[in-house]
Enzyme design. Structure first.
Site, PDB file in Angstrom:
ATOM      1  N   ASP A 632       1.014  -9.117   0.013  1.00  0.00           N
ATOM      2  CA  ASP A 632       1.904 -10.163   0.369  1.00  0.00           C
ATOM      3  C   ASP A 632       1.367 -11.366   1.173  1.00  0.00           C
ATOM      4  O   ASP A 632       0.871 -11.024   2.294  1.00  0.00           O
ATOM      5  CB  ASP A 632       3.091  -9.670   1.065  1.00  0.00           C
ATOM      6  CG  ASP A 632       4.278 -10.942   1.553  1.00  0.00           C
ATOM      7  OD1 ASP A 632       3.879 -12.007   1.436  1.00  0.00           O
ATOM      8  OD2 ASP A 632       5.371 -10.387   1.868  1.00  0.00           O
ATOM      9  N   HIS A 633       0.982 -12.484   0.548  1.00  0.00           N
ATOM     10  CA  HIS A 633       0.122 -13.582   1.290  1.00  0.00           C
ATOM     11  C   HIS A 633       0.736 -14.108   2.627  1.00  0.00           C
ATOM     12  O   HIS A 633       0.158 -14.794   3.174  1.00  0.00           O
ATOM     13  CB  HIS A 633      -0.443 -14.690   0.268  1.00  0.00           C
ATOM     14  CG  HIS A 633      -1.558 -15.250   0.533  1.00  0.00           C
ATOM     15  ND1 HIS A 633      -2.154 -15.108   1.853  1.00  0.00           N
ATOM     16  CD2 HIS A 633      -2.509 -15.805  -0.319  1.00  0.00           C
ATOM     17  CE1 HIS A 633      -3.305 -15.728   1.721  1.00  0.00           C
ATOM     18  NE2 HIS A 633      -3.471 -16.259   0.478  1.00  0.00           N
ATOM     19  N   ARG A 634       2.090 -13.721   2.761  1.00  0.00           N
ATOM     20  CA  ARG A 634       2.763 -14.324   4.015  1.00  0.00           C
ATOM     21  C   ARG A 634       2.137 -13.320   5.170  1.00  0.00           C
ATOM     22  O   ARG A 634       2.016 -13.995   6.210  1.00  0.00           O
ATOM     23  CB  ARG A 634       4.225 -14.145   4.049  1.00  0.00           C
ATOM     24  CG  ARG A 634       4.740 -15.086   2.883  1.00  0.00           C
ATOM     25  CD  ARG A 634       6.339 -14.879   2.664  1.00  0.00           C
ATOM     26  NE  ARG A 634       6.627 -13.478   2.582  1.00  0.00           N
ATOM     27  CZ  ARG A 634       7.619 -12.872   2.543  1.00  0.00           C
ATOM     28  NH1 ARG A 634       8.780 -13.515   2.676  1.00  0.00           N
ATOM     29  NH2 ARG A 634       7.911 -11.606   2.068  1.00  0.00           N
TER      30      ARG A 634
END
Ligand code: CAO
Length: 660
Positions: A632-634
């Protein structure tokens, strides 16, 4: 013991009346006055009560039949009865023509007696209901033993124009019910005996019972005068609020028609509601609605303009007359066809809120409004198609269950702002079979869609040289098998991922719901994606960082066995920090797994294969394991992922490090 034929009693001269319900079955033991069939004309529906008690031995009618006075309904085996069929016919005639006077007689006596004693009992009677007689009791809202508060609805009465709640005149306990659903009553008929709270004398509450509710229904019962009074204006007639018993500022809770609608005389055009009664206002004539002057939520009193009706058969008004139509906002009267074609939104509105006559008491309508339920969508199971509170509850329950048990369908096809996937009839292209999804499949569908829509995914690929690991594993395998442990590459990967999570805590987080923080986990629980008979499940292995590869292999084996045997409990699948999805046994060189939110990383493992690798001097055969890390690139940056993957690779490539 004798056999009696029960026939249709006097039904006011109506013939060929529809049987809409047969309420008993052969073999049923029925009581006197128990409803045996329900008849319906276009104006009224009526329960036909049995004039005597007994056992139903044959039924002569079925739903959909039409009957007239004297038609056979059923045959009854009556114990100790001396009467004949002819007596029965007469009896049923008499009883049905005057049920209100006869039915409660036996029960009235004790109630009256007790009301007259020194106890605090009081008999509650039907108050002034605007002179209406023989009014149907369509709902008895209380049972013997119930505690009621003053003002609580105790029964609901209905004429063909209005329904009204009769409120309890005082708080107390219902000692005895003197009427039942299906009875007909008039003013003064006794409803129940109430043990009134704090009542000093019997006389006082009785007086209250008879006086207090009078105002309410008297005000609201439109009864016989509730016909809207049309005012002739050429072909177009104004339909105004009729006499509604002097009530003013009454809520318009439903406008049942729209411009362009054709209505029949008697069709409900609006529904008004006070806090005690709701009433349908019927169209005074058949015709086409030219304009509607009120809307839901308005408050009206007698004489208020409801709508304008182009009366059927009336000569079309001259254009000049049209201009002078009473309401300035009324549109110029178009031809009916033109109105339909030009007003699709009106048509739509009618479709979404069907012009269906809803039968429900004020309490049910109030509850529906509180819950935001469109009553026209609720299936009615009450007498004569009435919607009961139970119907409303059942509707809401079903709606909630539908929303929670099948979220996949809606989420999968209707993500916010996402174009809907068109529905296609695949049968047109060839033979098809529709197979229901299992609960787990639907849940997976929902979870995957939610993750796919919420999580900005990145997938990073690598290959780990597991030549040494495989050599070590294979050397241990027979020994482990003797201990009942299956040693595949998976436990090594689980162990390696646990160590990588400890080393790279950025992967061991979940995003906080506030969007402002992450939750850093200090435990290491790892989920294993298992292809089970009921679909994809992810049991979770706990505290992996504290366990050896052999322990992990044994525990993972148990969890996988449980998953394949459909024995996983919800707790077995909760609390994961990271998931491993191994398709190694199936093949493939790589894939992009979807993060199992709220986790932030997932490792996809494909099939290890022997490949030529350059060792600086020569190519040598090495067993390479494809790894696919989605995150999850967040929560995780590419650099974190790079470090995680490199570390993981190093652990798997040098099995000794796993022991560190
Ligand atoms: N490369 C080569 N061989 C592999 C391998 C790999 N990556 N992983 C396993 N194997 C071999 C095993 O060693 C075993 O062979 P041996 O018996 O000769 O040792 C064989 O494949 C079968 O292994 P297995 O499947 O029984 O056991 P496992 O521990 O590898 O996997 C499980 C267990 C439950 C993870 C797997 O059966 C499974 O269900 N995988 C599907 C997961 C899934 O559906 N993921 C998709 C989710 S979408 O992201």
């Amino acid at each position: 013991m004798s056999t009696e034929i029960i026939r249709v009693p006097d039904i006011g001269g109506a013939t060929d009346v529809d049987v809409i319900e047969v309420s008993v079955q052969v073999g049923d033991i029925i009581e006197v006055d128990q409803s045996i069939i329900v008849l319906e004309t276009d104006k009224a529906s009526m329960d036909v009560p049995s004039p005597m008690a007994g056992k139903v031995t044959a039924i002569s009618v079925k739903e959909g039949d039409t009957v007239s006075e004297g038609s056979d309904v059923l045959t009854l085996e009556v114990e100790g009865s001396e009467s004949t069929s002819e007596d029965t016919k007469e009896a049923s005639k008499e009883e049905s023509s005057e049920p209100a006077e006869e039915a409660p007689v036996q029960e009235k006596q004790p109630a009256q007696k007790s009301a007259a004693t020194e106890t605090s009992e009081q008999t509650v009677s039907v108050p002034d209901i605007g002179g209406a007689t023989g009014v149907d009791v369509i709902e008895v809202c209380v049972a013997e033993g119930d505690d009621v508060q003053e003002g609580d609805s105790i029964i609901v009465l209905e004429t063909d124009k209005a329904s009204m709640d009769i409120p309890a005149p005082a708080s107390g306990k219902v000692a005895k019910l003197l009427i039942k659903e299906g009875d007909t009553v008039s003013e003064g008929d006794e409803i129940l005996v109430l043990m009134a709270e704090g009542s000093a004398a019997a006389d006082e509450p009785v007086a209250k019972a008879e006086s207090e509710p009078q105002q309410a229904p008297a005000e609201e019962a439109p009864a016989k005068e509730a016909e809207p009074q049309p005012a002739q204006t050429g072909g177009v007639e104004s339909v105004n609020v009729p006499d509604i018993g002097g009530a003013t500022d009454v809520d318009v809770i439903e406008v049942s028609v729209a411009v362009g609608d054709k209505v029949e005389e008697g069709d409900s055009i609006i529904v008004l509601e006070t806090d005690k009664a709701s009433m349908d206002i019927p169209a005074p004539k058949s015709g086409t609605v030219k304009s509607v002057s009120i809307k839901e939520g308005d408050k009206v009193s007698e004489g208020a303009l409801i709508l304008e009706l182009e009366v059927e058969g009336a000569a079309a008004p001259a254009p000049a007359e049209k201009q002078e139509a009473p309401k300035a906002s009324a549109p110029a009267a178009p031809k009916q066809e033109a109105a339909k074609a030009a007003a699709p939104s009106d048509q739509g509105a009618v479709l979404s809120s069907p012009n269906k006559k809803v039968h429900a008491g004020p309490a049910v309508r109030l509850l529906a409004r509180e819950l935001g339920v469109d009553l026209s969508l609720v299936r009615a199971t009450g007498p004569r198609g009435r919607i009961t509170k139970e119907d409303l509850h059942a509707y809401v329950k079903a709606a909630v269950q539908k929303a929670s048990s099948a979220p996949a369908a809606s989420a999968a096809v209707e993500g916010a702002g996402i174009p809907r996937v068109p529905e296609i009839d695949f049968g047109q292209f060839g033979e098809v079979e529709v197979v229901k999804l299992s609960k787990i499949q639907k849940l997976t569908s929902f979870n995957m869609t939610r993750s796919w829509l919420n999580v900005p995914h990145v997938t990073q690929f690598d290959k780990a040289d597991i030549t040494d690991l495989e050599e070590f594993r294979k050397s241990l395998k027979p020994e482990m098998e003797k201990q009942g442990v299956k040693l595949t590459p998976l436990p090594f990967m689980i162990k390696a991922v646990a160590q990588a999570l400890v080393k790279n805590p950025a992967f061991n987080v979940s995003l906080h719901a506030d969007g402002e923080s992450v939750v850093q986990k200090k435990y290491v629980h790892i989920g294993i994606a298992v292809d089970s008979p009921v679909g994809l499940v992810v049991p979770v292995l706990r505290d992996v960082d504290k366990k050896s590869v052999v322990q992990i292999a044994a525990e993972a084996g148990e969890l996988i066995k449980k998953a394949l045997g459909k024995q996983l409990k919800p707790a077995d699948m909760q609390g994961g920090c990271f998931t491993i999805s191994s398709l190694g046994a199936m093949g493939g060189t790589g894939f992009t797994p979807i993060v199992n939110t709220p986790e932030v990383g997932i490792l996809g493992v494909s099939k290890a294969d022997v490949e030529p690798r350059w060792n600086g001097k020569e190519f040598e055969p090495r067993t390479m394991l494809p790894l696919c890390l989605s995150y999850d690139h967040r929560a995780v940056n590419g650099a974190d992922a790079g470090r995680f993957m490199t570390y993981l690779n190093a652990l798997l490539s040098d099995v000794r490090r796993l022991t560190l």
